[in-house]
Design a protein around this motif. Sequence first.
Motif, mmCIF file in Angstrom:
data_model
loop_
_atom_site.group_PDB
_atom_site.id
_atom_site.type_symbol
_atom_site.label_atom_id
_atom_site.label_comp_id
_atom_site.label_asym_id
_atom_site.label_seq_id
_atom_site.Cartn_x
_atom_site.Cartn_y
_atom_site.Cartn_z
ATOM 1 N N ARG A 114 0.853 -1.181 0.000
ATOM 2 C CA ARG A 114 0.000 0.000 0.000
ATOM 3 C C ARG A 114 0.891 1.234 0.000
ATOM 4 N NH1 ARG A 114 -3.200 -3.560 3.497
ATOM 5 N NH2 ARG A 114 -5.175 -4.003 2.444
ATOM 6 N N PRO A 115 1.048 1.866 -1.146
ATOM 7 C CA PRO A 115 1.949 3.017 -1.246
ATOM 8 C C PRO A 115 1.384 4.229 -0.523
ATOM 9 C CG PRO A 115 0.734 2.726 -3.280
ATOM 10 C CD PRO A 115 0.399 1.538 -2.422
ATOM 11 N N PRO A 116 2.228 5.185 -0.196
ATOM 12 C CA PRO A 116 1.747 6.416 0.446
ATOM 13 C C PRO A 116 0.746 7.149 -0.440
ATOM 14 C CG PRO A 116 4.143 6.245 0.561
ATOM 15 C CD PRO A 116 3.678 5.175 -0.375
ATOM 16 N N LYS A 117 -0.177 7.831 0.211
ATOM 17 C CA LYS A 117 -1.147 8.616 -0.555
ATOM 18 C C LYS A 117 -0.424 9.689 -1.358
ATOM 19 C CE LYS A 117 -5.083 7.979 2.547
ATOM 20 N NZ LYS A 117 -6.089 8.649 3.416
ATOM 21 N N SER A 119 1.329 9.125 -3.992
ATOM 22 C CA SER A 119 2.533 8.629 -4.652
ATOM 23 C C SER A 119 2.296 8.286 -6.117
ATOM 24 C CB SER A 119 3.062 7.396 -3.924
ATOM 25 O OG SER A 119 2.158 6.305 -4.078
ATOM 26 N N GLY A 120 1.019 8.148 -6.481
ATOM 27 C CA GLY A 120 0.701 7.751 -7.847
ATOM 28 C C GLY A 120 0.733 6.261 -8.079
ATOM 29 N N GLU A 121 1.113 5.489 -7.067
ATOM 30 C CA GLU A 121 1.152 4.036 -7.182
ATOM 31 C C GLU A 121 -0.171 3.437 -6.716
ATOM 32 O OE1 GLU A 121 4.864 1.796 -6.212
ATOM 33 O OE2 GLU A 121 5.334 3.644 -5.147
ATOM 34 N N ALA A 122 -0.530 2.309 -7.287
ATOM 35 C CA ALA A 122 -1.737 1.600 -6.883
ATOM 36 C C ALA A 122 -1.392 0.512 -5.877
ATOM 37 C CB ALA A 122 -2.407 0.978 -8.109
ATOM 38 N N SER A 123 -2.337 0.186 -5.016
ATOM 39 C CA SER A 123 -2.143 -0.928 -4.094
ATOM 40 C C SER A 123 -2.089 -2.237 -4.877
ATOM 41 C CB SER A 123 -3.284 -0.981 -3.079
ATOM 42 O OG SER A 123 -3.269 0.150 -2.245
ATOM 43 N N GLN A 124 -1.311 -3.175 -4.373
ATOM 44 C CA GLN A 124 -1.158 -4.453 -5.056
ATOM 45 C C GLN A 124 -1.153 -5.581 -4.036
ATOM 46 O OE1 GLN A 124 -0.821 -5.353 -8.539
ATOM 47 N NE2 GLN A 124 -1.292 -7.269 -7.464
ATOM 48 N N ALA A 125 -1.982 -6.593 -4.274
ATOM 49 C CA ALA A 125 -2.006 -7.774 -3.411
ATOM 50 C C ALA A 125 -1.006 -8.802 -3.917
ATOM 51 C CB ALA A 125 -3.408 -8.377 -3.399
ATOM 52 N N TYR A 126 -0.429 -9.551 -2.973
ATOM 53 C CA TYR A 126 0.533 -10.594 -3.311
ATOM 54 C C TYR A 126 0.182 -11.882 -2.564
ATOM 55 C CZ TYR A 126 3.616 -7.201 -5.528
ATOM 56 O OH TYR A 126 4.136 -6.251 -6.369
ATOM 57 N N TRP A 127 0.364 -12.991 -3.258
ATOM 58 C CA TRP A 127 0.289 -14.318 -2.651
ATOM 59 C C TRP A 127 1.733 -14.744 -2.383
ATOM 60 C CZ3 TRP A 127 -1.366 -18.021 0.094
ATOM 61 C CH2 TRP A 127 -1.070 -19.360 -0.144
ATOM 62 N N ILE A 167 10.754 -9.638 1.018
ATOM 63 C CA ILE A 167 9.365 -9.226 1.252
ATOM 64 C C ILE A 167 9.270 -7.752 1.619
ATOM 65 C CG2 ILE A 167 7.289 -9.712 2.635
ATOM 66 C CD1 ILE A 167 8.106 -11.968 0.759
ATOM 67 N N ARG A 168 10.374 -7.137 2.029
ATOM 68 C CA ARG A 168 10.351 -5.790 2.595
ATOM 69 C C ARG A 168 9.806 -4.749 1.629
ATOM 70 N NH1 ARG A 168 16.007 -4.724 4.117
ATOM 71 N NH2 ARG A 168 15.689 -6.631 5.326
ATOM 72 N N HIS A 169 9.973 -4.971 0.320
ATOM 73 C CA HIS A 169 9.448 -3.992 -0.634
ATOM 74 C C HIS A 169 7.926 -4.032 -0.710
ATOM 75 C CE1 HIS A 169 9.598 -7.704 -2.960
ATOM 76 N NE2 HIS A 169 8.803 -7.149 -3.846
ATOM 77 N N ILE A 170 7.310 -5.092 -0.152
ATOM 78 C CA ILE A 170 5.851 -5.198 -0.113
ATOM 79 C C ILE A 170 5.324 -4.700 1.226
ATOM 80 C CG2 ILE A 170 3.892 -6.783 -0.260
ATOM 81 C CD1 ILE A 170 5.683 -8.650 -1.904
ATOM 82 N N HIS A 171 5.909 -5.201 2.315
ATOM 83 C CA HIS A 171 5.473 -4.842 3.664
ATOM 84 C C HIS A 171 6.651 -5.014 4.611
ATOM 85 C CE1 HIS A 171 3.006 -4.754 7.338
ATOM 86 N NE2 HIS A 171 2.020 -4.288 6.586
#
Length: 258
Positions: A114-117, A119-127, A167-171
């Motif tokens: 979940r990028p900062p508000k 930022s122009g990036e969209a949230s992305q789910a990962y398995w 994983i750190r780049h995701i959460h």
Amino acid sequence: MCGRFALTASPEELLELFGLLKVEDFPQRFNIAPTQPILIIVASERAEPGSNLPDRRALLVRWGFTPGWVKDPRTFPLLINARSETATDKAAFRAAMRHRRILVPASGFYEWHRPPKGSGEASQAYWVRPKKGGIVAFAGLIETWSSADGSEVDTAAILTTGANRAIRHIHDRMPVVIPPEESSRWLDCRTREPRDIADLLVPPPEDFFEAIPVSDRVNNVANVGPDLQDEVAPMASISARRTPAEDGQRDNGQLTLF
């Protein structure tokens, strides 16, 4: 953190992997959410030293830890995770860390970038799943909450630790994974105090998990099919956000059934 996970193993696989006497039949579950029942493994109170009987048993408990001293769970926060670094010191988890450690079998977990508000990036789910496949065991805690009328509910939380570089780049958090060869030590609350198992509360090796971008359908707890784990094109590319030191190295809705 860990807010959703999956368990798609058969009872036979769990029997063999965890040395259980029996496991009740259950369906594959691709989107396990807080407040739902989860399968956990505890050390059997009936096991005696030298016995040939399995020393572990499986239970279904509510995912959402409620300390025994809580008077009304409706006014208490839903504790689905516990920070492993501070659980021994927190009133909510202190007793469970000493006396009621558990394993939570999983095929993997879901995490959201979940990028900062702004930022122009969209949230992305990962398995996030083991690269080599199979089942992992998350470290967890169990507590039985008793109401004034005498009814009881078994509740649980999953322990988390700082995320590894994979994983750190995701959460920045991820579940603690207990290796199979250390599961007996983790479950041994008779002779092992929290300081004796503190070395287990660390991230898994960098190459243990792989993160697969998936659709946001996993956000809806009503979606429970295997297609939730199908890979999709990421909605936005995300940088690894490495520290300068790391760059230098490189250059070198929930359901309730209770």
